[in-house]
Write an enzyme that holds these catalytic residues in place. Structure first.
Site, PDB file in Angstrom:
ATOM      1  N   GLY A  25      15.924  19.882  31.827  1.00 52.19           N
ATOM      2  CA  GLY A  25      16.739  18.820  32.463  1.00 52.19           C
ATOM      3  C   GLY A  25      18.288  19.012  32.496  1.00 52.19           C
ATOM      4  O   GLY A  25      18.886  18.766  33.535  1.00 52.19           O
ATOM      5  N   TYR A  37      21.424  10.241  31.412  1.00 50.04           N
ATOM      6  CA  TYR A  37      22.519   9.921  32.165  1.00 50.04           C
ATOM      7  C   TYR A  37      23.565   9.405  31.704  1.00 50.04           C
ATOM      8  O   TYR A  37      24.922   9.697  31.763  1.00 50.04           O
ATOM      9  CB  TYR A  37      22.014   9.292  33.653  1.00 50.04           C
ATOM     10  CG  TYR A  37      21.032   9.940  34.376  1.00 50.04           C
ATOM     11  CD1 TYR A  37      21.302  11.210  34.811  1.00 50.04           C
ATOM     12  CD2 TYR A  37      19.876   9.629  34.653  1.00 50.04           C
ATOM     13  CE1 TYR A  37      20.584  12.016  35.514  1.00 50.04           C
ATOM     14  CE2 TYR A  37      18.850  10.443  35.248  1.00 50.04           C
ATOM     15  CZ  TYR A  37      19.408  11.793  35.940  1.00 50.04           C
ATOM     16  OH  TYR A  37      18.417  12.417  36.534  1.00 50.04           O
ATOM     17  N   LYS A  53      24.437   9.536  28.516  1.00 55.91           N
ATOM     18  CA  LYS A  53      25.030  10.669  27.715  1.00 55.91           C
ATOM     19  C   LYS A  53      25.869  11.804  28.341  1.00 55.91           C
ATOM     20  O   LYS A  53      26.913  12.118  27.831  1.00 55.91           O
ATOM     21  CB  LYS A  53      23.767  11.312  27.053  1.00 55.91           C
ATOM     22  CG  LYS A  53      24.244  12.692  26.052  1.00 55.91           C
ATOM     23  CD  LYS A  53      22.923  13.535  25.658  1.00 55.91           C
ATOM     24  CE  LYS A  53      22.764  14.459  26.654  1.00 55.91           C
ATOM     25  NZ  LYS A  53      21.787  15.416  26.547  1.00 55.91           N
ATOM     26  N   ILE A  81      15.374  14.900  39.132  1.00 56.34           N
ATOM     27  CA  ILE A  81      15.555  15.884  38.202  1.00 56.34           C
ATOM     28  C   ILE A  81      14.235  15.776  37.515  1.00 56.34           C
ATOM     29  O   ILE A  81      14.082  14.637  36.676  1.00 56.34           O
ATOM     30  CB  ILE A  81      16.690  15.849  37.297  1.00 56.34           C
ATOM     31  CG1 ILE A  81      17.977  16.099  37.942  1.00 56.34           C
ATOM     32  CG2 ILE A  81      16.460  16.727  36.009  1.00 56.34           C
ATOM     33  CD1 ILE A  81      19.066  16.257  37.043  1.00 56.34           C
ATOM     34  N   TYR A  82      13.254  16.352  37.499  1.00 58.30           N
ATOM     35  CA  TYR A  82      11.961  16.399  36.799  1.00 58.30           C
ATOM     36  C   TYR A  82      11.451  17.523  36.351  1.00 58.30           C
ATOM     37  O   TYR A  82      11.805  18.848  36.872  1.00 58.30           O
ATOM     38  CB  TYR A  82      10.746  15.959  38.019  1.00 58.30           C
ATOM     39  CG  TYR A  82      10.946  14.606  38.343  1.00 58.30           C
ATOM     40  CD1 TYR A  82      10.489  13.415  37.307  1.00 58.30           C
ATOM     41  CD2 TYR A  82      11.121  14.209  39.601  1.00 58.30           C
ATOM     42  CE1 TYR A  82      10.282  12.080  37.946  1.00 58.30           C
ATOM     43  CE2 TYR A  82      11.409  12.990  39.897  1.00 58.30           C
ATOM     44  CZ  TYR A  82      10.916  11.889  39.079  1.00 58.30           C
ATOM     45  OH  TYR A  82      11.075  10.738  39.647  1.00 58.30           O
ATOM     46  N   ASN A  98      12.404   3.509  32.944  1.00 60.30           N
ATOM     47  CA  ASN A  98      12.741   4.820  32.455  1.00 60.30           C
ATOM     48  C   ASN A  98      13.750   5.072  31.535  1.00 60.30           C
ATOM     49  O   ASN A  98      15.000   5.772  31.905  1.00 60.30           O
ATOM     50  CB  ASN A  98      12.843   5.982  33.607  1.00 60.30           C
ATOM     51  CG  ASN A  98      12.816   7.481  33.117  1.00 60.30           C
ATOM     52  OD1 ASN A  98      12.512   7.949  32.171  1.00 60.30           O
ATOM     53  ND2 ASN A  98      12.443   8.165  34.227  1.00 60.30           N
TER      54      ASN A  98
END
Length: 175
Positions: free
Chosen positions: A109, A143, A145, A97-98, A136
């Site tokens: 996102g 993730y 969250k 996911i970018y 990162n």
């Protein structure tokens, strides 16, 4: 939230996929990696040949996040044998996911992530998993969250640099 739309990527979109892939990867990781390693990874990881192979595979799908006809991010999911590690038919991998930096904080996102979860639920998988570089912190927080927990680690090679990815999983059953 902006009015994002999802567009499934086809082979006709390959140049656009290559452009958004290279740009977002560079924006995300160039400050933390050497110019040589970045150049090597961008050339190999986003070559037309590699993307064509991934797009034509049965178990990998790409989706663009689009707003006002502009692609602002993308998602890549893998199932079955296309998964990079677990290759468990009960799971779905979010490989990428970018989002363009200018759209960080604008829910692009989250929009792509929710689309991946929708696909996972439609396919009735038990869990979704992914690998995220240990440096990162923004992605790791995102993730966590969203209910992911760490379960393992693996090595990701960027150019000549071996880096550690944290593997994270979210169970979808019994929620």
């Amino acid at each position: 939230m902006e009015n994002f739309k999802i567009k499934k990527v086809s082979i006709n979109d390959i140049i656009q996929l290559q452009e958004i892939g290279r740009k977002t990867f560079f924006e995300t990781f160039s400050e933390s990696n050497t110019e040589e390693n970045m150049a090597q990874y961008l050339e190999e990881g986003f070559s037309v040949e590699k993307l064509s192979e991934e797009l034509s595979g049965d178990n990998s799908e790409f989706y663009f996040a689009v707003i006002d006809n502009a692609v602002v991010g993308y998602l890549k999911i893998n199932s079955g044998a296309s998964q990079t590690e677990l290759q468990d038919n009960a799971g779905l991998e979010i490989e990428r996911i970018y989002v363009l930096k200018e759209y960080h904080g604008k829910k692009a996102g989250q929009f792509l992530y929710e689309h991946a979860i929708q696909i996972a639920e439609t396919n009735k998988v038990n869990f979704v998993w992914l690998g995220v570089w240990e440096e990162n912190h923004r992605a790791i927080s995102f993730y966590k969250k969203n209910g992911f927990v760490e379960f393992d680690k693996h090595i990701f090679v960027l150019g000549t640099d071996e880096q550690t990815d944290i593997m994270m999983k979210k169970n979808l059953k019994n929620q």
